[in-house]
Scaffold this active site. Sequence first.
Site, short mmCIF file in Angstrom:
data_model
loop_
_atom_site.label_atom_id
_atom_site.label_comp_id
_atom_site.label_asym_id
_atom_site.label_seq_id
_atom_site.Cartn_x
_atom_site.Cartn_y
_atom_site.Cartn_z
N SER A 1 0.84 -1.19 0.00
CA SER A 1 0.00 0.00 0.00
C SER A 1 0.88 1.25 0.00
CB SER A 1 -0.97 -0.07 1.19
OG SER A 1 -2.01 0.86 1.06
N ASP B 1 -10.33 -4.17 -5.27
CA ASP B 1 -9.71 -3.29 -4.28
C ASP B 1 -10.36 -1.90 -4.35
OD1 ASP B 1 -8.01 -1.66 -2.73
OD2 ASP B 1 -6.25 -2.85 -3.27
N HIS C 1 -8.27 -5.04 -0.74
CA HIS C 1 -6.97 -4.45 -0.40
C HIS C 1 -6.14 -5.33 0.53
CE1 HIS C 1 -4.36 -1.01 -0.68
NE2 HIS C 1 -4.27 -0.92 0.63
#
Length: 191
Positions: free
Chosen positions: A94, A144, A175
């Site tokens: 991320s 996501d 995610h």
Amino acid sequence: MHSFITSGSPLIFAFHGTGGDEHQFVTLVRDLWPGAGLVAPRGEVSEHGANRFFRRSGEGRYDMADLAVRTDRMVEFVRTHRTPGVPAYAFGYSNGANILASMSFAVPDLFDGIALLHPLIPFTPPEQAGLAGQRVLITAGRHDPICPRPLTDALAGYYRRQNADVTLHLHDGGHEIRAAEIDALRTAFKE
């Protein structure tokens, strides 16, 4: 920063996601690459108490000036922790994937291979001929909500246009990191 180094093994740099810290991937690195060294920095930016590697004004809206400054700082951090003659690989999740991608745009030979887990690059990176041959793994969830699939595909396409050796691994979730991604990560840094 979390760090351990074992003689004769590769060095793994691990970049945490928003809200993580230098301990987020210690167990994962030890499980995937027994004996490998680990350098895991903590992001210097706090977003409502959550650690990050650079500032943003909202999801997908980056403070580009801050990203540039923090990319340069992180490149220097990595350079001070590299060991000559020891292969160095990096992965980030991320926000950690985003700073790692930014480093690769700026200094493509900083690592021997990179893995970007759920990156979100909402801008077009500059052309970078130095990425030719660089091993890049990109993982993402098809659903996501944070990192939309078109941006994942665009990033993979960018690296391919730079002639990087790209592997794109998608799963049917969002995610979160899934087991198949861990398997892809395990094999991404084989010599």
